[in-house]
Every structure is written in structure tokens, then in C-alpha cells.
Design a protein around this motif. Structure first.
Motif, short mmCIF file in Angstrom:
data_model
loop_
_atom_site.label_atom_id
_atom_site.label_comp_id
_atom_site.label_asym_id
_atom_site.label_seq_id
_atom_site.Cartn_x
_atom_site.Cartn_y
_atom_site.Cartn_z
N UNK A 162 0.20 -1.06 -0.31
CA UNK A 162 0.03 0.03 0.13
C UNK A 162 1.05 1.47 0.09
N UNK A 163 1.67 1.53 1.22
CA UNK A 163 2.73 2.19 0.90
C UNK A 163 3.99 2.82 -0.44
N UNK A 164 3.71 1.74 -1.13
CA UNK A 164 4.89 1.90 -2.36
C UNK A 164 4.36 1.89 -3.63
N UNK A 165 2.96 0.95 -3.76
CA UNK A 165 2.78 1.62 -4.95
C UNK A 165 2.63 3.05 -5.09
N UNK A 166 2.20 4.13 -4.53
CA UNK A 166 2.40 5.17 -5.38
C UNK A 166 3.37 5.87 -5.93
N UNK A 167 4.35 4.96 -5.48
CA UNK A 167 5.97 5.00 -6.36
C UNK A 167 6.57 4.24 -7.57
N UNK A 168 5.36 3.23 -7.33
CA UNK A 168 5.83 2.81 -8.72
C UNK A 168 5.27 3.37 -10.52
N UNK A 169 4.70 3.29 -10.41
CA UNK A 169 4.12 4.15 -11.57
C UNK A 169 5.21 5.37 -11.81
N UNK A 170 5.84 5.27 -11.73
CA UNK A 170 6.84 6.45 -12.02
C UNK A 170 7.62 5.36 -13.30
N UNK A 171 7.97 4.49 -13.43
CA UNK A 171 9.19 3.89 -13.56
C UNK A 171 8.48 3.68 -14.76
N UNK A 172 6.95 3.87 -15.85
CA UNK A 172 6.19 3.44 -16.57
C UNK A 172 6.00 5.08 -17.27
N UNK A 173 6.51 6.31 -17.17
CA UNK A 173 6.25 7.03 -17.36
C UNK A 173 7.21 7.89 -18.54
N UNK A 174 7.22 7.87 -19.42
CA UNK A 174 8.28 8.47 -19.58
C UNK A 174 8.48 9.50 -20.60
N UNK A 175 9.45 9.76 -20.94
CA UNK A 175 9.42 11.86 -21.16
C UNK A 175 10.32 11.85 -22.10
N UNK A 176 9.99 13.25 -22.75
CA UNK A 176 11.17 13.54 -24.39
C UNK A 176 11.56 12.08 -24.67
N UNK A 177 12.88 12.68 -23.30
CA UNK A 177 14.32 12.04 -23.82
C UNK A 177 14.34 10.88 -23.88
N UNK A 178 13.41 9.55 -22.75
CA UNK A 178 12.87 8.00 -23.47
C UNK A 178 12.34 8.30 -24.94
N UNK A 179 11.56 8.81 -25.24
CA UNK A 179 10.56 8.80 -26.72
C UNK A 179 11.74 9.04 -27.01
N UNK A 180 12.70 9.64 -27.46
CA UNK A 180 14.29 10.13 -28.08
C UNK A 180 14.87 8.57 -28.94
N UNK A 181 15.42 8.20 -27.04
CA UNK A 181 15.87 7.14 -27.26
C UNK A 181 15.35 6.02 -28.03
N UNK A 182 13.60 6.05 -26.83
CA UNK A 182 12.87 4.43 -27.81
C UNK A 182 12.91 4.80 -29.83
N UNK A 183 12.53 6.00 -29.75
CA UNK A 183 12.70 6.05 -31.87
C UNK A 183 14.26 5.71 -31.73
N UNK A 184 15.36 5.91 -31.84
CA UNK A 184 17.13 5.84 -32.00
C UNK A 184 16.89 4.00 -31.74
N UNK A 185 16.02 3.60 -31.10
CA UNK A 185 16.30 2.42 -30.86
C UNK A 185 17.65 2.05 -29.29
N UNK A 186 17.71 2.94 -28.69
CA UNK A 186 18.91 3.10 -27.43
C UNK A 186 18.24 2.15 -26.41
N UNK A 187 17.24 2.77 -25.92
CA UNK A 187 16.70 1.99 -24.98
C UNK A 187 15.00 1.64 -25.50
N UNK A 189 11.02 2.32 -24.32
CA UNK A 189 9.60 3.57 -24.82
C UNK A 189 9.57 2.69 -22.48
N UNK A 190 9.31 3.95 -21.55
CA UNK A 190 9.05 3.55 -20.84
C UNK A 190 7.48 2.65 -20.87
N UNK A 191 6.55 3.21 -21.25
CA UNK A 191 5.65 3.00 -21.21
C UNK A 191 5.66 1.95 -21.77
#
Lengths: 250, 91, 331
Positions: A162-187, A189-191
Motif C-alpha cells: 500500500x505504501x510503495x504502490x504510489x512510487x511504482x508508477x513513475x517507472x513507466x512514465x516516459x519523458x521526451x528523452x525516453x521517446x528520443x532514445x526509443x526512436x533511436x533503438x537505444x532504450x 519506451x518506458x510505457x
């Protein structure tokens, strides 16, 4: 471009560094000798991974910063770890639940990164993936055993979830950097990592007779350097010696 | 006193060995945990490839002084039953 | 040593021994290993439980003074080395508890006796680690002293203990080297680092000498332990050997041993040195060292806080067995 890679390597390295540090706080104080040794092994594995990621980050940044420089001379605002890993240890159940939530994400992330278009990332990820698969097997097993153990162990694991669940979601929220690296096949996408994580954790929690909270809210900010109050205290302790004796070599 | 985890004996066959060697013991609730613990405790320096664990209570051993006529034959259990609290507690 | 003040009676003469005791002593004199299933005098069993048990307790409590600096280790490499060292100590404790269990006592009983004060651990771990240099001093001096005692114990008469010692000795030599390497780095570093190193030596020198136990002349009875090859060397023998080995190392580091009377004795081919303050030793053993209460409190708390974890895993294992049995019964 290499600025992105520097940032991304920091995210991976800081996750491993901070989580390793949290685990190392249990050294000598665990609930059983065998368990103490096992948890310290995890801490050592993560510390080794942190060294590799931070060295890679320094190399991509190209300003001559070593892994130690990055670990010991940045203030909290420059750290890029997810909030989950800096959460305090709490009781042992809290520590194990935090570990499982992280491990279940880590194995998916590393498995994707092992196919990265950037050879530096792929190499480290391949090594770390082997360790992570052992870690997740272990932490899942403990969540199940303690969730479906005694009334008390069940209660503690549910409280931790219950206490930690609200902190797990962040791992799957991508930002612009994630999107750029995903597009390059480097990393990845968080989602893209969420469906596998949902399936795996869902099965483990069911077997553990635990119920994840229904709420979807997720705390965020780690990637942007907006951390919880816990990180400042952690770093003050961790970084004390190099900061107090800046000319010393250790 | 907590509910004790049973004692297991650990046998490891190293990378270049033919045989499993007895390396020691540990406590675990079941075979699965014993294998995991054995990996963490006895192969921390990457010594092992194959790990066997057996409950200490399942191991039968021969009596080494079978040829000694003076002594009582020992029973088949490897270790005596734990009951020496008082003995160890005294000076 | 790690097991200080383990008392035994005077060694029996052959005439005083029973037939079994004489045959047992003959086995020891032939350097045969005694194994768990074999006949042994009650006092041999009792003494070993105390010695091995206190050795195990020392490893576990010994994690705490070093654990004190894990979160402040000043580089990633030093942190990994320290984590691995403390983890090794947990492993050593584990090997030793298992060796003690072969004598008919459970780990839980041994832990209960540690927590109640009925069994002790080495006096050295009641001293605080106040600086990073202390971590070097612990590796160099404390592990150095431990090795001095443990190497001969690889030949002790009790098989499980001897085998645990072999395993431990292999790992311990790393520890001492790493501690010495840390001290070297400090002694050759900045003026503050060098001062820290000297200060660590000043505070850990005499407590390290105390690790070998009181002087032979006022020593507790250990004649029977020696006859049974549970104790191989006298306290003074080991202490002298430790001093002779360590003083040149201190000179190499450019540090000063805090003993004005330290002098090479050409005739005995060894160093003359000042005895530690035995009053302080007995105070510490009696519970009045700087850290006794904190160390024991930490261990008791870890054990008690961990009860739900141990019980939880036991309960799950039991449920699993019952489910399996239930499925088999249903077939």
C-alpha cells in the motif's frame, strides 16, 4: 545526442547506486544470517552495476568525470534515480516489497536494453540482466512466502505494498528523452515495459494473497532531479568524507 | 524461541571437479530456499556449479569406531539431539 | 582469542582417566580428527560448544563496528570491499554456528545465550570505530590477530571446527591485506589522513593485544584445552608472534606504535613490549566497554524484529507441504 545518453546512463546508475545503498544499511542487522548474506549479495551486485553505468555516463558526457565523481560530488538535484529506490527501508517487509517492485521492472528494462543500438549500453545490460533475473526470482519468492505466511507477515507485506504502490508508477512514465532514445533503438519506451510488469506482479500478488491498491496515482520527479526529503539525508551521509576532505584520495 | 528452520547439508561440485564435496551446512525452511541460500553463502566466490542440499536429519552415517569393542554403537543420526543448553551455559 | 577466557579443568593424568578417556586422548595424540558421532568426554563437548559458539558470536557482532562505516565508505570500490568483508564475516559466523550445532546444540539456543549475556564475544568488538582509518586498523590489526589464532586451529582435534577454520583462513587473508592497503593509502595521503591513521593505531593497538587473552602467568586454566588440542598455542606465544609481525608493518607505514617501551630484544629475537592494561580488559569483558550495550542491543533488536520474517517463511513452507500432501492424498 550524447547528452541524452549521459542522462539515461545516470538514471540507470543512480537507481542501482541508491538502491544498493539502502540495502547496505541492513548489513549485520537482517532477520537471519542466511538472509543477511543474500541481501548483501544483491547490494554488491547493484553496486557493481552502478559503477559500470556511472562510468559509461562519464564517458558519454566527455568531461572526465569518473564514477566516483558522479556518485560523491553531485547534490540531490542532479540525481536521476526513480523515487521508489530512495524510499527509506522501513521494516524488512517494506524493504523486500520495494525490492520486488523494482526487480520486476529492472528485468524488463535490462532485457530490452541488452538489444540496445548503443553497444556500451547493451554490454552492461547483458551482464546486469543475469543478476537481475536472480534478484527477481528471489524477491518474488519472498513476497509470495511472506504474503501467504502468517497473519502478521501478510499484514506487513500488505502495508508495504500500500505504501510503495504510489512510487511504482513513475517507472513507466516516459519523458521526451525516453521517446528520443526509443526512436533511436537505444532504450525501451518506458510505457512499453508496463504490460509485462503488470502481468508478472499481478500473478505474484495473487499467489501472495496480496491486493495492490486500486489508485493509479504515481509520484514523479526523480528523472528531473525533484526528489523526496529522504535523498538529501542519504547523500549527506554517503558523501561526507570526500566532501570533508576534498583533496584526499581513498 | 522462534520456529527454527531445519538444518541442511550442502554439497558443491566446482567447475573443474567431477564430484560433489561437502562444504558445510545452513538453515532454510525448504529445499528451494536451501538451494538459494547455498548459492549465496557457499558460492560467493563463484566456486560452485552444481549444488545439492539434503536435510541433515536425512543423512545416515556409518559409525567410525565400529571396530572398537569397548564402545556403544552410535545411532544412525548424524548429530545428537539438541538438549545441552545447561552445559554450554555454565562457566 | 575470538573465544577468550574459555575455562577448563586441570588436565587429567592417565591414571585419573577412564578407559574411554584414555582411548580418546590416544586418538588426539595420534592427531586423529574427532567427528560428531564419536564418543567424547562431556567436558570436551562443553568446552567446544563454548569456544566455537563464542567464536561464531564474535564474527556476528564483529560485523557491527565495520558496518558502522558502510554508508560512509568514501569510494565505490572501498564500499564494495567493505560490504564483501562484512558479508564474509556473516558467512564465517554461519560456518561456526553450524560446526557448534554438530555438538548437539541449536543455533537458536546459542543466540539466546549471547543475548542473555551467558555467552560472550571477543572484547575487541566493544570498541568504537570513530574514523575511516579505523576500518583499516580493524582489517590490519584485528584480522591480523585473528589469523594468528585461526591458522593453528586448522589443526585442532575436532573435525567440523578444523574444517570451518580452513574455510575461514582462506577468506581472512584477503581481509587483512585490504585493511593494510587502506592503512597504507591513509598513511601516505594528506596530513589529515596520516593523522587519522596514527590515531587509529593509537586506539586499536592495546585492545588488539588484549584479543589474545590474559597473560599465561595469571591465565585461566587452559591445560585441558591444550591436551585435547582445542587450544594449540598459549596466549603469550600468540601475542609475541603478533607483535613481532606487526611492528615492522607499522614502521613500513611510517606510523608509531604507542608503546614507549617497545624495543628489539636481540637475545630472544623478538620485541619487548608493554602489557596492555588488564584492568581495562576485565572491565570490558564485564560489560563496561564503550560499546557493549550498543552492540548487544543491536543484535537483540535485529533478532526480535526479524521474528515475523522467520516465522512467516516457516509458515509458508508448512502450508506448501500440506498442500502437496493434500494433492497427493486426493489422487
Amino acid at each position: 545526442m550524447s547528452e541524452d545518453r549521459f542522462e539515461y546512463a545516470l538514471r540507470l546508475g543512480d537507481n542501482a547506486l541508491i538502491l544498493s545503498h539502502r540495502l547496505s544499511q541492513w548489513c549485520g542487522l537482517g532477520p537471519a544470517l542466511e538472509e543477511d548474506i543474500a541481501l548483501t549479495n544483491i547490494a554488491l551486485d547493484l553496486l557493481g552495476q552502478a559503477q559500470l553505468w556511472l562510468e559509461l555516463a562519464g564517458a558519454r558526457e566527455g568531461q572526465g568525470r569518473s564514477a566516483d565523481d558522479l556518485a560523491y560530488r553531485r547534490d540531490a538535484g542532479a540525481f536521476r534515480n526513480a523515487l521508489l529506490v530512495e524510499r527509506p527501508n522501513g521494516d524488512y517487509g517494506h524493504t523486500l516489497m520495494r525490492q520486488y517492485l523494482f526487480d520486476a521492472w529492472h528485468i524488463e528494462a535490462l532485457s530490452a536494453l541488452a538489444r540496445s543500438a548503443d553497444a556500451g549500453f547493451a554490454e552492461i545490460a547483458a551482464k546486469a540482466e543475469k543478476e537481475a533475473s536472480y534478484h527477481v526470482e528471489r524477491s518474488a519468492g519472498l513476497v509470495v512466502a511472506l504474503g501467504d505466511g502468517t497473519l502478521e507477515s501478510h499484514a506487513r507485506m500488505q502495508t508495504a505494498l500500500d505504501a510503495l504502490w504510489p512510487y511504482a508508477g513513475e517507472l513507466f512514465v516516459g519523458d521526451a528523452l525516453d521517446a528520443r532514445l526509443a526512436a533511436q533503438g537505444v532504450a525501451p519506451a518506458a510505457e512499453s515495459l508496463k504490460p509485462a510488469w503488470d502481468a508478472a506482479t499481478g500473478a505474484v500478488f495473487a499467489q501472495a494473497t496480496l491486493t495492490p491498491p486500486a489508485a493509479a496515482f504515481a509520484h514523479k520527479g526523480g528523472r528531473a532531479g525533484r526528489h523526496t526529503e529522504a535523498l538529501g539525508h542519504l547523500l549527506a551521509e554517503m558523501q561526507f568524507l570526500p566532501r570533508a576532505y576534498p583533496d584526499a584520495r581513498w | 524461541m522462534s520456529s527454527e528452520w531445519p538444518l541442511w547439508e550442502v554439497f558443491i561440485r566446482g567447475q573443474h571437479s567431477l564430484n560433489h564435496r561437502h562444504v558445510g551446512s545452513l538453515h532454510a525452511v525448504d529445499a528451494n530456499q536451501a538451494l538459494h541460500n547455498a548459492r549465496d553463502v557457499y558460492t560467493r566466490r563463484h566456486e560452485g556449479v552444481s549444488i545439492w542440499v539434503a536435510r541433515a536429519s536425512d543423512i545416515a552415517a556409518s559409525s567410525p569406531s565400529d571396530d572398537g569393542p569397548r564402545f556403544e554403537p552410535a545411532d544412525a543420526k548424524v548429530y545428537p539431539h539438541p538438549s545441552l543448553h545447561d552445559e554450554a551455559g555454565s562457566a | 582469542m575470538y573465544a577468550q577466557l574459555v575455562k577448563t579443568s586441570h588436565a587429567k593424568t592417565p591414571e585419573q582417566m577412564s578407559d574411554e578417556e584414555r582411548a580418546f586422548q590416544a586418538r588426539i595424540d595420534r592427531a586423529e580428527k574427532i567427528e560428531p558421532k564419536e564418543w567424547m568426554p562431556a567436558e570436551y563437548r562443553r568446552t567446544l560448544i563454548r569456544q566455537i559458539g563464542q567464536h561464531a558470536h564474535s564474527e556476528i557482532v564483529g560485523q557491527l563496528p565495520e558496518g558502522n562505516w558502510i554508508t560512509r565508505a568514501p569510494s565505490l570500490q572501498r564500499k564494495a570491499i567493505l560490504l564483501a568483508k562484512v558479508q564474509d564475516e556473516a558467512g564465517h559466523g554461519l560456518y561456526l554456528y553450524c560446526a557448534a550445532e554438530t555438538l548437539g546444540i541449536s543455533r537458536d539456543e546459542l543466540i539466546a545465550m549471547l543475548h542473555s549475556g551467558k555467552m560472550k564475544y571477543s572484547s575487541i568488538f566493544n570498541y568504537p570505530t570513530l574514523t575511516w582509518a579505523d576500518i583499516g586498523a580493524v582489517g590490519w590489526l584485528v584480522d591480523g590477530a585473528a589469523i594468528m589464532n585461526q591458522v593453528p586451529l586448522q589443526r585442532c582435534s575436532y573435525g567440523p571446527y578444523a574444517r570451518a577454520m580452513v574455510r575461514i583462513c582462506k577468506e581472512e587473508s584477503f581481509h587483512q591485506r585490504q585493511g593494510f592497503d587502506l592503512m597504507t593509502n591513509m598513511a601516505r595521503g594528506t596530513p589529515e589522513q596520516k593523522a587519522m591513521a596514527q590515531d587509529a593505531l593509537n586506539r586499536f593497538w592495546y585492545p588488539s593485544l588484549m584479543m589474545f587473552g590474559p597473560s599465561d602467568k595469571e591465565s585461566v586454566h587452559s591445560a585441558q584445552s591444550m591436551a585435547w588440542r582445542i587450544k594449540i598455542n598459549t596466549n603469550d606465544e600468540l601475542r609475541q608472534k603478533f607483535v613481532d609481525q606487526t611492528v615492522p608493518q607499522a614502521h613500513y607505514l611510517g606510523l608509531t606504535v604507542p608503546d614507549a617501551k617497545l624495543a628489539w630484544n636481540e637475545e630472544k629475537q623478538g620485541y619487548d613490549f608493554s602489557e596492555p592494561d588488564w584492568g581495562e580488559f576485565y572491565d570490558v569483558v564485564a560489560g563496561n566497554g564503550p560499546c557493549n550495550k550498543d552492540r548487544l542491543d543491536a543484535r537483540v533488536r535485529a533478532w526480535e524484529d526479524g521474528a515475523w520474517f522467520r516465522d512467516g517463511l516457516s509458515a509458508h513452507a508448512r502450508k506448501t507441504r500440506e498442500r502437496v500432501a493434500g494433492r497427493i492424498a486426493a489422487e
